[in-house]
Structure formats: structure tokens, C-alpha cells
Scaffold this motif. Structure first.
Motif, PDB file in Angstrom:
ATOM      1  N   SER A 220       0.823  -1.224   0.000  1.00 22.72           N
ATOM      2  CA  SER A 220       0.000   0.000   0.000  1.00 22.72           C
ATOM      3  C   SER A 220       0.849   1.263   0.000  1.00 22.72           C
ATOM      4  CB  SER A 220      -0.901   0.030   1.246  1.00 22.72           C
ATOM      5  OG  SER A 220      -1.637  -1.163   1.390  1.00 22.72           O
ATOM      6  N   ARG A 221       2.169   1.099   0.042  1.00 24.68           N
ATOM      7  CA  ARG A 221       3.049   2.275   0.115  1.00 24.68           C
ATOM      8  C   ARG A 221       2.727   3.269  -0.998  1.00 24.68           C
ATOM      9  NH1 ARG A 221       9.299   0.857   1.960  1.00 24.68           N
ATOM     10  NH2 ARG A 221       8.748   0.312   4.105  1.00 24.68           N
ATOM     11  N   GLY A 222       2.720   4.523  -0.631  1.00 27.72           N
ATOM     12  CA  GLY A 222       2.455   5.559  -1.617  1.00 27.72           C
ATOM     13  C   GLY A 222       0.991   5.969  -1.691  1.00 27.72           C
ATOM     14  N   GLN A 223       0.114   5.102  -1.180  1.00 25.26           N
ATOM     15  CA  GLN A 223      -1.295   5.514  -1.111  1.00 25.26           C
ATOM     16  C   GLN A 223      -1.416   6.640  -0.086  1.00 25.26           C
ATOM     17  OE1 GLN A 223      -3.683   2.060  -0.188  1.00 25.26           O
ATOM     18  NE2 GLN A 223      -3.060   0.974  -2.050  1.00 25.26           N
ATOM     19  N   VAL A 224      -2.482   7.407  -0.232  1.00 24.98           N
ATOM     20  CA  VAL A 224      -2.651   8.572   0.632  1.00 24.98           C
ATOM     21  C   VAL A 224      -3.745   8.313   1.663  1.00 24.98           C
ATOM     22  CG1 VAL A 224      -3.316  11.012   0.650  1.00 24.98           C
ATOM     23  CG2 VAL A 224      -1.819  10.126  -1.166  1.00 24.98           C
ATOM     24  N   VAL A 225      -3.464   8.673   2.895  1.00 23.28           N
ATOM     25  CA  VAL A 225      -4.455   8.497   3.964  1.00 23.28           C
ATOM     26  C   VAL A 225      -5.686   9.340   3.642  1.00 23.28           C
ATOM     27  CG1 VAL A 225      -4.920   8.730   6.434  1.00 23.28           C
ATOM     28  CG2 VAL A 225      -2.590   8.194   5.649  1.00 23.28           C
ATOM     29  N   ASN A 226      -6.831   8.693   3.682  1.00 25.44           N
ATOM     30  CA  ASN A 226      -8.055   9.412   3.323  1.00 25.44           C
ATOM     31  C   ASN A 226      -9.234   8.837   4.109  1.00 25.44           C
ATOM     32  OD1 ASN A 226      -9.838  11.110   2.008  1.00 25.44           O
ATOM     33  ND2 ASN A 226     -10.197   9.637   0.351  1.00 25.44           N
ATOM     34  N   VAL A 227      -9.188   9.019   5.414  1.00 27.43           N
ATOM     35  CA  VAL A 227     -10.272   8.508   6.255  1.00 27.43           C
ATOM     36  C   VAL A 227     -11.482   9.421   6.121  1.00 27.43           C
ATOM     37  CG1 VAL A 227     -10.978   8.025   8.634  1.00 27.43           C
ATOM     38  CG2 VAL A 227      -8.658   7.476   7.879  1.00 27.43           C
ATOM     39  N   GLU A 228     -12.648   8.799   5.986  1.00 31.85           N
ATOM     40  CA  GLU A 228     -13.868   9.597   5.863  1.00 31.85           C
ATOM     41  C   GLU A 228     -14.739   9.438   7.102  1.00 31.85           C
ATOM     42  OE1 GLU A 228     -15.939   8.839   2.183  1.00 31.85           O
ATOM     43  OE2 GLU A 228     -14.015   8.792   1.102  1.00 31.85           O
ATOM     44  N   ILE A 229     -15.358  10.539   7.475  1.00 30.96           N
ATOM     45  CA  ILE A 229     -16.336  10.502   8.562  1.00 30.96           C
ATOM     46  C   ILE A 229     -17.662  10.890   7.930  1.00 30.96           C
ATOM     47  CG2 ILE A 229     -16.982  11.460  10.807  1.00 30.96           C
ATOM     48  CD1 ILE A 229     -13.869  11.987  11.083  1.00 30.96           C
ATOM     49  N   PRO A 230     -18.425   9.873   7.508  1.00 28.84           N
ATOM     50  CA  PRO A 230     -19.634  10.162   6.730  1.00 28.84           C
ATOM     51  C   PRO A 230     -20.609  11.051   7.496  1.00 28.84           C
ATOM     52  CG  PRO A 230     -19.529   7.839   7.346  1.00 28.84           C
ATOM     53  CD  PRO A 230     -18.227   8.439   7.725  1.00 28.84           C
ATOM     54  N   ALA A 231     -21.074  12.077   6.798  1.00 31.39           N
ATOM     55  CA  ALA A 231     -21.949  13.052   7.443  1.00 31.39           C
ATOM     56  C   ALA A 231     -23.353  12.510   7.662  1.00 31.39           C
ATOM     57  CB  ALA A 231     -22.011  14.322   6.591  1.00 31.39           C
ATOM     58  N   ASP A 232     -23.678  11.403   6.954  1.00 32.00           N
ATOM     59  CA  ASP A 232     -25.061  10.918   7.046  1.00 32.00           C
ATOM     60  C   ASP A 232     -25.271   9.922   8.187  1.00 32.00           C
ATOM     61  OD1 ASP A 232     -23.613   8.825   6.067  1.00 32.00           O
ATOM     62  OD2 ASP A 232     -24.970   8.337   4.421  1.00 32.00           O
ATOM     63  N   ASP A 233     -24.255   9.753   9.029  1.00 32.02           N
ATOM     64  CA  ASP A 233     -24.421   8.850  10.174  1.00 32.02           C
ATOM     65  C   ASP A 233     -23.794   9.481  11.418  1.00 32.02           C
ATOM     66  OD1 ASP A 233     -24.628   6.832  12.014  1.00 32.02           O
ATOM     67  OD2 ASP A 233     -23.943   5.251  10.655  1.00 32.02           O
ATOM     68  N   PRO A 234     -24.656  10.012  12.291  1.00 31.18           N
ATOM     69  CA  PRO A 234     -24.118  10.697  13.483  1.00 31.18           C
ATOM     70  C   PRO A 234     -23.256   9.783  14.358  1.00 31.18           C
ATOM     71  CG  PRO A 234     -26.519  10.430  13.632  1.00 31.18           C
ATOM     72  CD  PRO A 234     -26.121  10.027  12.242  1.00 31.18           C
ATOM     73  N   ARG A 235     -23.443   8.473  14.223  1.00 34.99           N
ATOM     74  CA  ARG A 235     -22.638   7.549  15.044  1.00 34.99           C
ATOM     75  C   ARG A 235     -21.172   7.568  14.620  1.00 34.99           C
ATOM     76  NH1 ARG A 235     -25.696   2.098  13.970  1.00 34.99           N
ATOM     77  NH2 ARG A 235     -25.428   2.984  11.870  1.00 34.99           N
ATOM     78  N   ALA A 236     -20.930   7.888  13.343  1.00 39.36           N
ATOM     79  CA  ALA A 236     -19.545   7.995  12.872  1.00 39.36           C
ATOM     80  C   ALA A 236     -18.861   9.172  13.537  1.00 39.36           C
ATOM     81  CB  ALA A 236     -19.524   8.142  11.351  1.00 39.36           C
ATOM     82  N   LEU A 237     -19.581  10.282  13.609  1.00 33.82           N
ATOM     83  CA  LEU A 237     -19.030  11.463  14.272  1.00 33.82           C
ATOM     84  C   LEU A 237     -18.804  11.172  15.758  1.00 33.82           C
ATOM     85  CD1 LEU A 237     -18.193  14.443  14.122  1.00 33.82           C
ATOM     86  CD2 LEU A 237     -20.581  15.061  14.559  1.00 33.82           C
ATOM     87  N   ALA A 238     -19.756  10.425  16.346  1.00 31.89           N
ATOM     88  CA  ALA A 238     -19.613  10.077  17.763  1.00 31.89           C
ATOM     89  C   ALA A 238     -18.367   9.226  17.990  1.00 31.89           C
ATOM     90  CB  ALA A 238     -20.863   9.357  18.254  1.00 31.89           C
TER      91      ALA A 238
END
Lengths: 124, 279
Positions: free
Chosen positions: B155-173
Motif C-alpha cells: 500500500s506504500r504511496g497511497q494517501v491516507v483518506n479517512v472519511e467521517i460520513p456526514a449521514d451517520d451521526p454515530r460515525a461522528l460520535a
């Protein structure tokens, strides 16, 4: 902060006041500050004990860290040995953001080790 | 304390305590976090933070670069590759669970909306094994670290791109829980992760330079000289808990997965460079 409702603020205030009162139980007990300087130096330099040298420059100590202030001229910086002792017991009282561990309050040092290290630091 | 003073104090503290209720968004946190480290270490190019303490420690860096000539994680790479290519008893293999191949680290950790939880790569590996009738691997070291090393390398060279989906408040939690973990003091020594790796990054604990938190997740798993072997990110989390004299959480516990979610999100935009070698 202006968006917070008065009710929430009230709840938070009650909650935080109860937190504020909690540390009172961990106030420094009334112990005689008559430790031994040499024993205190050992506590200050030993990793599993006080480990003051990890963060503070101490005259005569090898490879000090640089996170806290140098431990020099202590008697010009604290009005009394008791005042210094309170700081080592729980430095978060004076500064809640301080990194230094509460050596007395959390039982990191025994009472004997505590009074010894106070004696040593007071002598610097 | 008189009544007026009590009220004023209460209001003041109320404001302080209530502040997190209207806290910044993850995107604002991330911008502030990355700007903080770039301002604190203006001499470090942003993409060099993935090299941990070696981005600010020239002497340590020389040793590290010498070590990287014959990387101590090489055995792990070949053993991990063999694991990837060896079919399970049922004839299937990891490739059946991960059809995009081994180089998929940038897809983890991610929020799984159906399950309502953060899924990490080690967790997905063990779920793959169990779905195929294999025993799950231990999460901190050993075979899983080898497989993760191989997958990280691919995976070397790939870019970190974590998403916190806005359509699920539990992700933000989950993100907020990870953030709270990072900044909360714990243990007998009363340190937070941030005590050392944000506020005091770059200073010295005895002769050890404290590494900046930015970039902390990019190079795992890691061969750590102190361990004399490979270890996973959660092994490192666990070690940090112990060092502040707190009872460590379990590897892949909800607490550590949320922490990984927060900490990896803070590194969005940086390149993955695992596996790594560290002191």
C-alpha cells in the motif's frame, strides 16, 4: 459558547462545581517535612520513583530532559518548603494544564519518598 | 464564597465545560492539527512527518537510514506474503475476502454504517479468517503483524483518506470518542497522549525526543528495536497506556478502534509508508 442554552450551562456548571470540589479529598496530608536529602536525590534520579531528571535539569544530574523548568534556586522560587511540597504533591492545583504528575495525590511516591524528594529539591 | 462570585464562577466554568458541545467539526480539527505541527516545526516539510521522530532528530535519522538499508521488517514481509498466498483449509484465501489485493490499507480504518462501528484492517483480516473456518490471530504481534507488514508494503504511496460520513451521526460520535481518548489524562502518571505528542512534541524526555503526533499512524506495523520484533498500532497504543500506568484497553477494543479512527483521520493527505522501523 454563546450558542449554548442557559439550561445546558446550568447543568454544566453544577457538574463542574462538583468536580472542582473533588480534589479537596486529595489535599496534602499534614506530614512532617523532615526528609533526607540523599534519599531524596535517589528518588529524583530513579526512573521508577520520582524520575524528576526525565523532565527537569538538575545540577549534577546526567542527561536531563527539557520539559519542565530547571530545578535551581528553589528557595527563591517557593515561599516555603511546604509551598514546594504542595506543588510536588499535586501541581494541577496551581496549573490544571501542567504535564507533571501528581506525585503525592496519585500515590506515585510513598510518604517517606515524598518528604525525602521535597527535602532534596528544596536544597537545590 | 459569596453568592455573586459563586454564580460568576459557575457560569465561567459552565462555559468551559459546555464548549465541547458545540465543538469544532472534524475538518476544522484536522486543519488546526496539521497547521499546529507545521507551525511548531517549520523546518519540516509536511510529507516528512510520516517519518516520525526522525523528521526532527538528525542524529536519530542517520541511524535509522542506516537501519533501513537492510530493513528489520524484511522477514515479516516475506512471511506476510506467504500468508497472503497460502489458501485456507477450505481452499479459499485472503484474496477472496479482499478482491482488490493486498494493497488496500488506505481503505482502513473506515466507518461501517451497517454495523455502526469502525472497522480496522486487522479486524477485517480476522473476520475473513473466521468466515473461512480459520482461527483468529492475536492482534498485537506475530503472524498478523507479518501479514499487515506485507499489506502495508503493497500500500506504500497511497494517501491516507479517512472519511467521517456526514449521514451517520454515530460515525461522528466514534470520531469524538477517539479524540476524547487522545486528549484525556489517564493512569497514575496522569498523562494524555497529547501531553507528550502534541504539547511537548520535539522536547526531550531525558535524551529521548518526543515525536510529533502528526504522521503517527502511517508507518504501522512497525519493527521496534525495543521490542526486537514487529508490532501493530494497537500494541503501541497498549504500551502507551502501560507507560502512563493505566490499565491498557484490549487491542481492537472499541476504544482503540475509535482512537485509530481519530488519529488516522488527523493524517489525511499524508502518504502511507509502512511497515516502519523505530527505536
Amino acid at each position: 459558547m454563546l450558542l449554548v442554552s442557559p439550561q445546558l450551562r446550568g447543568v454544566a456548571a453544577v457538574f463542574s462545581l462538583s468536580l472542582l470540589m473533588a480534589p479537596a479529598v486529595a489535599d496534602m496530608p499534614d506530614i512532617a517535612l523532615n526528609g533526607n536529602v540523599d534519599a531524596g536525590k535517589e528518588v529524583a534520579m530513579t526512573r521508577a520513583k520520582g524520575n524528576c531528571i526525565a523532565c527537569h535539569l538538575i545540577p549534577g544530574g546526567d542527561s536531563p530532559g527539557a520539559i519542565g523548568p530547571a530545578l535551581i534556586a528553589m528557595q527563591t522560587r517557593y515561599s516555603s518548603k511546604a509551598d514546594l511540597a504542595k506543588q510536588i504533591w499535586d501541581p494541577t492545583v496551581k496549573n490544571p494544564d501542567v504535564v507533571m504528575p501528581p506525585f503525592g495525590k496519585h500515590g506515585i511516591l510513598s510518604n517517606q519518598e515524598f518528604v525525602d524528594v521535597v527535602e532534596y529539591v528544596w536544597s537545590l | 464564597m459569596n453568592k455573586t462570585l459563586t454564580t460568576i464562577t459557575a457560569l465561567g466554568i459552565g462555559c468551559l465545560v459546555a464548549a465541547p458541545l458545540i465543538a469544532s467539526t472534524p475538518a476544522e480539527d484536522q486543519a488546526a492539527w496539521q497547521a499546529y505541527f507545521q507551525e511548531r516545526f517549520p523546518q519540516v516539510p509536511k510529507d516528512d512527518f510520516v517519518n516520525g521522530v526522525y523528521c526532527i532528530d538528525p542524529v536519530g535519522r542517520e541511524n535509522w537510514e542506516a537501519i533501513e538499508e537492510f530493513p528489520p521488517y524484511e522477514t515479516a514481509l516475506s512471511e506476510g506474503e506467504e500468508m497472503w498466498n497460502t489458501p485456507f483449509a477450505n481452499g479459499k484465501s485472503y484474496a477472496d475476502c479482499f478482491p482488490d489485493g493486498p494493497g488496500i490499507e488506505s481503505k482502513y480504518p473506515h466507518w461501517d454504517k451497517e454495523r455502526g462501528m469502525v472497522v480496522t484492517l486487522p479486524l477485517a483480516i480476522n473476520e475473513c479468517r473466521e468466515a473461512n473456518g480459520e482461527k483468529p490471530l492475536k492482534y498485537k504481534k506475530g503472524p498478523i503483524a507479518n501479514l499487515l507488514a506485507y499489506m502495508a508494503y503493497e500500500s506504500r504511496g497511497q494517501v491516507v483518506n479517512v472519511e467521517i460520513p456526514a449521514d451517520d451521526p454515530r460515525a461522528l460520535a466514534a470520531y469524538e470518542a477517539g479524540k476524547q481518548f487522545y486528549f484525556a489524562r489517564r493512569g497514575q502518571l496522569n498523562f494524555s497522549c497529547a501531553s507528550c505528542h502534541v504539547a511537548n512534541s520535539g522536547t526531550t524526555l531525558r535524551t529521548e525526543i518526543l515525536s510529533p503526533a502528526l504522521g503517527h499512524t502511517t508507518h504501522f506495523p512497525v519493527y521496534r528495536s525495543k521490542w526486537g520484533e514487529m508490532g501493530t498500532l494497537h500494541r503501541r497504543f497498549s504500551g502507551c497506556n502501560s507507560q502512563v500506568r493505566a490499565k491498557p484497553f484490549e487491542a481492537q477494543s472499541e476504544e482503540f478502534r475509535n482512537l485509530e479512527y481519530f488519529l488516522t483521520y488527523m493524517n489525511n493527505g499524508l502518504e502511507l509508508n509502512g511497515p516502519g522501523a523505530r527505536k
